[in-house]
Design an enzyme around this catalytic site. Structure first.
Site, PDB file in Angstrom:
ATOM      1  N   ASP A 155      40.469  31.804  42.624  1.00  0.00           N
ATOM      2  CA  ASP A 155      40.888  31.955  41.224  1.00  0.00           C
ATOM      3  C   ASP A 155      39.751  31.732  40.215  1.00  0.00           C
ATOM      4  O   ASP A 155      39.941  31.945  39.018  1.00  0.00           O
ATOM      5  CB  ASP A 155      41.984  30.923  40.888  1.00  0.00           C
ATOM      6  CG  ASP A 155      43.316  31.262  41.525  1.00  0.00           C
ATOM      7  OD1 ASP A 155      43.557  32.452  41.798  1.00  0.00           O
ATOM      8  OD2 ASP A 155      44.109  30.333  41.744  1.00  0.00           O
ATOM      9  N   LYS A 206      46.090  29.340  34.144  1.00  0.00           N
ATOM     10  CA  LYS A 206      46.606  30.713  34.354  1.00  0.00           C
ATOM     11  C   LYS A 206      48.013  30.648  34.937  1.00  0.00           C
ATOM     12  O   LYS A 206      48.413  29.637  35.535  1.00  0.00           O
ATOM     13  CB  LYS A 206      45.696  31.528  35.273  1.00  0.00           C
ATOM     14  CG  LYS A 206      45.605  31.032  36.725  1.00  0.00           C
ATOM     15  CD  LYS A 206      46.606  31.666  37.669  1.00  0.00           C
ATOM     16  CE  LYS A 206      46.562  31.058  39.057  1.00  0.00           C
ATOM     17  NZ  LYS A 206      47.734  30.675  39.714  1.00  0.00           N
TER      18      LYS A 206
HETATM   19  O1  C5P Z   1      40.560  30.059  47.429  1.00  0.00           O
HETATM   20  P1  C5P Z   1      41.281  28.760  47.328  1.00  0.00           P
HETATM   21  O2  C5P Z   1      40.434  27.603  47.766  1.00  0.00           O
HETATM   22  O3  C5P Z   1      41.917  28.531  46.004  1.00  0.00           O
HETATM   23  O4  C5P Z   1      42.487  28.848  48.361  1.00  0.00           O
HETATM   24  C1  C5P Z   1      43.212  27.725  48.792  1.00  0.00           C
HETATM   25  C2  C5P Z   1      43.925  28.066  50.090  1.00  0.00           C
HETATM   26  O5  C5P Z   1      44.942  29.043  49.866  1.00  0.00           O
HETATM   27  C3  C5P Z   1      43.040  28.680  51.169  1.00  0.00           C
HETATM   28  O6  C5P Z   1      42.449  27.695  51.970  1.00  0.00           O
HETATM   29  C4  C5P Z   1      43.998  29.536  51.953  1.00  0.00           C
HETATM   30  O7  C5P Z   1      44.699  28.732  52.889  1.00  0.00           O
HETATM   31  C5  C5P Z   1      45.001  29.984  50.920  1.00  0.00           C
HETATM   32  N1  C5P Z   1      44.698  31.337  50.394  1.00  0.00           N
HETATM   33  C6  C5P Z   1      44.931  32.457  51.191  1.00  0.00           C
HETATM   34  N2  C5P Z   1      44.641  33.691  50.700  1.00  0.00           N
HETATM   35  C7  C5P Z   1      44.156  33.853  49.458  1.00  0.00           C
HETATM   36  C8  C5P Z   1      43.924  32.739  48.625  1.00  0.00           C
HETATM   37  C9  C5P Z   1      44.216  31.486  49.124  1.00  0.00           C
HETATM   38  O8  C5P Z   1      45.392  32.342  52.334  1.00  0.00           O
HETATM   39  N3  C5P Z   1      43.890  35.074  49.025  1.00  0.00           N
END
Ligand code: C5P
Length: 317
Positions: free
Chosen positions: A141, A11
């Site tokens: 995601d 994406k």
């Molecule tokens: O959800 P995901 O594991 O992909 O997110 C990776 C990191 O990105 C999280 O640990 C967080 O630090 C940050 N993040 C965030 N807010 C979001 C998505 C991700 O702070 N909405």
């Protein structure tokens, strides 16, 4: 042995706005996400034992529990223990074509493919929204990677509203091979530098909802390619570009080559150039190749696509 081969597309973020802090420690986001046809292949094969294994030839992709695809299978095994006992474990083989740590959701898309594939392998009959709910437990995601196409994403990025598809455009992607940006670092740095601009917690939802009437969404609804290119936005550029100036150099190279617009995807380090035709994409690609150290720069041409994870083939023997 039963097996499924799935396509797990990458994406890009056409729009990424950071609204504020959430009580779960994440950020409230307002995004427009878009699938592209640069994709990994994820093969799932039933095992007669109760093991979950991951294979991937890419040296930087873990074959351990650290791999989100492994975690997706472990989540399914815990949630559907009867099916896991009945059908046995799974061998997951990932053919990695999406650059890693690149802001392209490659790992999330692999996890999405495992959820979709195990639903089929274990004959669970889950709905797409049930799969997306499981996906949201793995990463912000993952639900979008299951759904695919063009969508508004709010909340952590897991709350989706589909938009009309924007299929007839191309992107050139540029990713410096040795420039990997950690998503958590990008968000933490943004909070440290710009946290004073965040809206109050009680206003988060209404502020995020404003993306529905944003000019990017209007441009997509009206199929206005020029406006889509001009409305590309990514708040994370404000912290990632100062730390990695090569990203700006690449973005400017793409812009000067003549495209609808260029922007960093997600937390980077990939930069994409949105192009109105394959011919324009080839011209931008050519300019990218002329950058100072082209040997360190991976360039891809991809098409925007209206689909998420897809089953490519199955073997039910
Ligand atoms: O959800 P995901 O594991 O992909 O997110 C990776 C990191 O990105 C999280 O640990 C967080 O630090 C940050 N993040 C965030 N807010 C979001 C998505 C991700 O702070 N909405």
């Amino acid at each position: 042995m039963r097996s499924y081969s799935l396509i797990a597309p990458a994406k890009i973020n056409l729009y990424l706005e950071i609204i504020g802090d959430r009580s779960d420690g994440y950020h409230e986001l307002a995004m427009v996400l878009q699938s592209i046809d640069l994709a990994d292949q994820v093969d799932l094969r039933s095992l007669s034992t109760d093991t979950i294994s991951v294979r991937c030839a890419h040296p930087q992709v873990p074959e351990s529990r650290a791999n989100l695809a492994y975690q997706a299978a472990a989540l399914m095994a815990a949630e559907f223990s009867d099916a896991f006992a009945q059908f046995g474990g799974v061998e997951i083989t990932i053919d990695k074509r999406i650059p890693i740590a690149a802001g392209l959701a490659g790992g999330s898309s692999n996890a999405a493919a495992v959820l979709v594939g195990l639903d089929l392998l274990w004959q669970l009959g889950l709905t797409q929204s049930e799969l997306e709910e499981l996906g949201s437990q793995l990463g912000s995601d993952v639900p979008f990677c299951i759904a695919g196409g063009t969508a508004i994403a709010t909340g952590r990025g897991e709350r989706l509203s589909p938009l009309p598809s924007v299929d007839n455009l191309y992107v050139v992607l540029g990713k410096y091979r040795h420039l990997d940006v950690a998503t958590a670092w990008a968000y933490q740095t943004y909070r440290a530098n710009f946290g004073n601009t965040y809206v109050n917690k009680q206003d988060l939802t209404s502020r995020a909802a404003a993306v529905h009437s944003s000019s990017m969404v209007q441009a997509i609804i009206h199929e206005d390619q020029v406006q889509i290119g001009q409305r590309l936005h990514n708040d994370l550029e404000r912290v990632v570009i100062p730390a990695y100036p090569q990203i700006l150099q690449l973005k400017e190279t793409f812009q000067n080559a003549g495209c609808l617009g260029a922007m960093m995807s997600g937390s980077g380090s990939t930069v994409f150039a949105l192009c109105d035709s394959e011919k324009q994409a080839q011209k931008v690609h050519q300019q990218g190749r002329m950058l100072a150290q082209p040997s360190d720069l991976d360039l891809f041409i991809a098409r925007l696509t209206s689909t998420g994870v897809q089953v490519m083939s199955s073997n039910k023997d």
